[in-house]
Design a protein around this motif. Structure first.
Motif, PDB file in Angstrom:
ATOM      1  N   LEU A  69     -16.060  -7.921  -7.026  1.00 14.78           N
ATOM      2  CA  LEU A  69     -15.988  -6.511  -6.648  1.00 14.78           C
ATOM      3  C   LEU A  69     -17.342  -6.013  -6.146  1.00 14.78           C
ATOM      4  N   ASN A  70     -18.387  -6.407  -6.831  1.00 13.41           N
ATOM      5  CA  ASN A  70     -19.740  -5.999  -6.423  1.00 13.41           C
ATOM      6  C   ASN A  70     -20.096  -6.574  -5.052  1.00 13.41           C
ATOM      7  N   ARG A  71     -19.741  -7.831  -4.822  1.00 14.48           N
ATOM      8  CA  ARG A  71     -20.049  -8.474  -3.544  1.00 14.48           C
ATOM      9  C   ARG A  71     -19.318  -7.787  -2.393  1.00 14.48           C
ATOM     10  N   ILE A  72     -18.090  -7.421  -2.619  1.00 18.31           N
ATOM     11  CA  ILE A  72     -17.313  -6.740  -1.584  1.00 18.31           C
ATOM     12  C   ILE A  72     -17.919  -5.371  -1.287  1.00 18.31           C
ATOM     13  N   CYS A  73     -18.268  -4.652  -2.328  1.00 26.44           N
ATOM     14  CA  CYS A  73     -18.850  -3.314  -2.137  1.00 26.44           C
ATOM     15  C   CYS A  73     -20.215  -3.389  -1.455  1.00 26.44           C
ATOM     16  N   MET A  74     -20.934  -4.482  -1.650  1.00 28.71           N
ATOM     17  CA  MET A  74     -22.251  -4.633  -1.023  1.00 28.71           C
ATOM     18  C   MET A  74     -22.163  -4.776   0.492  1.00 28.71           C
ATOM     19  N   ARG A  75     -20.982  -5.046   1.018  1.00 24.85           N
ATOM     20  CA  ARG A  75     -20.812  -5.080   2.467  1.00 24.85           C
ATOM     21  C   ARG A  75     -20.882  -3.671   3.056  1.00 24.85           C
ATOM     22  N   ILE A  76     -20.657  -2.683   2.207  1.00 23.92           N
ATOM     23  CA  ILE A  76     -20.650  -1.293   2.654  1.00 23.92           C
ATOM     24  C   ILE A  76     -21.875  -0.537   2.154  1.00 23.92           C
ATOM     25  N   HIS A 101       0.804  -1.220   0.000  1.00 26.56           N
ATOM     26  CA  HIS A 101       0.000   0.000   0.000  1.00 26.56           C
ATOM     27  C   HIS A 101       0.842   1.278   0.000  1.00 26.56           C
ATOM     28  N   SER A 102       2.119   1.153   0.312  1.00 30.67           N
ATOM     29  CA  SER A 102       2.998   2.329   0.265  1.00 30.67           C
ATOM     30  C   SER A 102       3.848   2.360  -1.005  1.00 30.67           C
ATOM     31  N   SER A 103       3.641   1.397  -1.894  1.00 32.13           N
ATOM     32  CA  SER A 103       4.466   1.284  -3.096  1.00 32.13           C
ATOM     33  C   SER A 103       4.017   2.256  -4.188  1.00 32.13           C
ATOM     34  N   ASP A 104       4.943   2.629  -5.053  1.00 24.57           N
ATOM     35  CA  ASP A 104       4.607   3.447  -6.221  1.00 24.57           C
ATOM     36  C   ASP A 104       3.633   2.697  -7.120  1.00 24.57           C
ATOM     37  N   PHE A 105       3.810   1.393  -7.224  1.00 22.53           N
ATOM     38  CA  PHE A 105       2.940   0.556  -8.063  1.00 22.53           C
ATOM     39  C   PHE A 105       1.486   0.724  -7.636  1.00 22.53           C
ATOM     40  N   PHE A 106       1.239   0.584  -6.350  1.00 23.35           N
ATOM     41  CA  PHE A 106      -0.130   0.699  -5.841  1.00 23.35           C
ATOM     42  C   PHE A 106      -0.691   2.100  -6.082  1.00 23.35           C
ATOM     43  N   GLN A 118      -4.783   5.600 -11.576  1.00 23.26           N
ATOM     44  CA  GLN A 118      -5.185   5.440 -12.977  1.00 23.26           C
ATOM     45  C   GLN A 118      -6.559   4.787 -13.085  1.00 23.26           C
ATOM     46  N   ILE A 119      -6.793   3.753 -12.273  1.00 24.04           N
ATOM     47  CA  ILE A 119      -8.095   3.084 -12.293  1.00 24.04           C
ATOM     48  C   ILE A 119      -9.179   4.043 -11.811  1.00 24.04           C
ATOM     49  N   LYS A 120      -8.882   4.783 -10.763  1.00 29.52           N
ATOM     50  CA  LYS A 120      -9.852   5.755 -10.237  1.00 29.52           C
ATOM     51  C   LYS A 120     -10.251   6.769 -11.306  1.00 29.52           C
ATOM     52  N   THR A 121      -9.271   7.246 -12.054  1.00 26.89           N
ATOM     53  CA  THR A 121      -9.545   8.218 -13.111  1.00 26.89           C
ATOM     54  C   THR A 121     -10.473   7.627 -14.171  1.00 26.89           C
ATOM     55  N   LEU A 122     -10.257   6.355 -14.489  1.00 27.29           N
ATOM     56  CA  LEU A 122     -11.069   5.692 -15.511  1.00 27.29           C
ATOM     57  C   LEU A 122     -12.496   5.420 -15.052  1.00 27.29           C
ATOM     58  N   ILE A 123     -12.656   5.078 -13.780  1.00 27.71           N
ATOM     59  CA  ILE A 123     -13.982   4.654 -13.309  1.00 27.71           C
ATOM     60  C   ILE A 123     -14.808   5.775 -12.687  1.00 27.71           C
ATOM     61  N   SER A 124     -14.173   6.878 -12.334  1.00 32.62           N
ATOM     62  CA  SER A 124     -14.908   7.968 -11.673  1.00 32.62           C
ATOM     63  C   SER A 124     -16.119   8.455 -12.470  1.00 32.62           C
ATOM     64  N   PRO A 125     -16.003   8.644 -13.799  1.00 27.53           N
ATOM     65  CA  PRO A 125     -17.191   9.063 -14.558  1.00 27.53           C
ATOM     66  C   PRO A 125     -18.318   8.031 -14.512  1.00 27.53           C
ATOM     67  N   ILE A 126     -17.955   6.751 -14.454  1.00 24.49           N
ATOM     68  CA  ILE A 126     -18.960   5.689 -14.400  1.00 24.49           C
ATOM     69  C   ILE A 126     -19.698   5.713 -13.070  1.00 24.49           C
ATOM     70  N   ARG A 165     -17.355   4.742  -3.396  1.00 31.86           N
ATOM     71  CA  ARG A 165     -16.243   5.676  -3.571  1.00 31.86           C
ATOM     72  C   ARG A 165     -15.286   5.166  -4.642  1.00 31.86           C
ATOM     73  N   PRO A 166     -14.971   5.953  -5.643  1.00 30.39           N
ATOM     74  CA  PRO A 166     -14.047   5.504  -6.693  1.00 30.39           C
ATOM     75  C   PRO A 166     -12.696   5.042  -6.162  1.00 30.39           C
ATOM     76  N   SER A 167     -12.183   5.700  -5.116  1.00 24.66           N
ATOM     77  CA  SER A 167     -10.881   5.312  -4.563  1.00 24.66           C
ATOM     78  C   SER A 167     -10.933   3.913  -3.969  1.00 24.66           C
ATOM     79  N   PHE A 168     -12.027   3.597  -3.268  1.00 27.37           N
ATOM     80  CA  PHE A 168     -12.184   2.272  -2.686  1.00 27.37           C
ATOM     81  C   PHE A 168     -12.337   1.220  -3.778  1.00 27.37           C
ATOM     82  N   VAL A 169     -13.169   1.509  -4.754  1.00 24.55           N
ATOM     83  CA  VAL A 169     -13.405   0.563  -5.849  1.00 24.55           C
ATOM     84  C   VAL A 169     -12.106   0.299  -6.608  1.00 24.55           C
TER      85      VAL A 169
END
Length: 228
Positions: free
Chosen positions: A176-183, A69-74, A80-88, A95-99
């Motif tokens: 992903l949907n199942r995990i988000c449904m917990r929240i 979680h502290s890596s540049d990769f993460f 990048q994923i957040k930027t792509l999915i935020s409009p959706i 939350r886009p960051s969580f997704v």
């Protein structure tokens, strides 16, 4: 990181107590989200070797997550994923960051499978061999007394063997949907699910080129850390 990504670093470890310890923080959280263990506070009581090995795995899980979680990769990929999915997700409670965070971890598990870096069947077979008395002792030392609930979840987790389904990119959206449904009760509409699936399939294909870099980086750190 998700289950198989944690298992990757101990894929050759034949000690079931250490292996289950490596994924135990996530197993506990999935069994009952209210359980919050602080096993480092009870370390003095881990006088049984198998109980101690479970704690070894637990500490390794925490170390891997901290590195990841502290890596540049993460940071780069989740952004990048957040930027792509935020409009959706504009009209979604999710939350886009969580997704983005969860999607990246699920995609990594899927790639480990499709690239034959780990075998889900091997993972489940090792979990099934754990010393249950030692695991029960570890849980009770950490104030988890409803161990029947945990072991019921563990048995269902092993029997379902659902992680192997991550070989198919479309199943990552289901997880992903199942995990988000917990929240959130209804995190995504059907249209959003289709749109997210398309984005994640495309992103996973691009990720395939260099996803092993983060595993190699963390493995090198673990190998050089004498405490691990």
């Amino acid at each position: 990181m998700n289950f198989l990504s944690h298992f990757y670093f101990d894929r050759d470890n034949r000690d079931p107590e250490r292996v289950i310890g490596v994924v135990l923080p996530d197993l506990v959280k999935n069994a009952k989200k209210e359980w919050s263990l602080r096993p480092e506070k009870q370390e003095a009581f881990y006088d049984d070797e198998n109980v101690s090995n479970i704690f070894w795995g637990w500490k390794r899980h925490i170390a891997v997550d901290n590195y990841f979680h502290s890596s540049d990769f993460f940071c780069q990929h989740t952004q990048q994923i957040k930027t792509l999915i935020s409009p959706i997700l504009e009209n979604s409670p999710a939350r886009p960051s969580f997704v983005a965070h969860i999607a990246l971890e699920l995609m990594l598990d899927g790639l480990l499978l499709t690239e034959s870096k780990v075998e889900a069947e091997n993972f489940y077979s090792i979990l099934a061999e754990v010393d249950r008395e030692a695991l029960e002792c570890f849980l009770e030392l950490n104030s988890v007394f409803d161990t029947d609930k945990f072991f019921k979840f563990l048995d269902e987790f092993i029997e379902a063997s659902y992680l192997d389904s991550y070989r198919e990119a479309t199943n990552i959206m289901y997880a992903l949907n199942r995990i988000c449904m917990r929240i959130w009760e209804e995190p995504f509409s059907e249209t959003q699910k289709l749109q997210l699936t398309a984005v994640l399939i495309d992103y996973q294909q691009k990720l395939q080129r260099d996803f092993m870099l983060i595993f190699e980086e963390i493995e090198s750190i673990l190998n050089n850390d004498i405490s691990q």
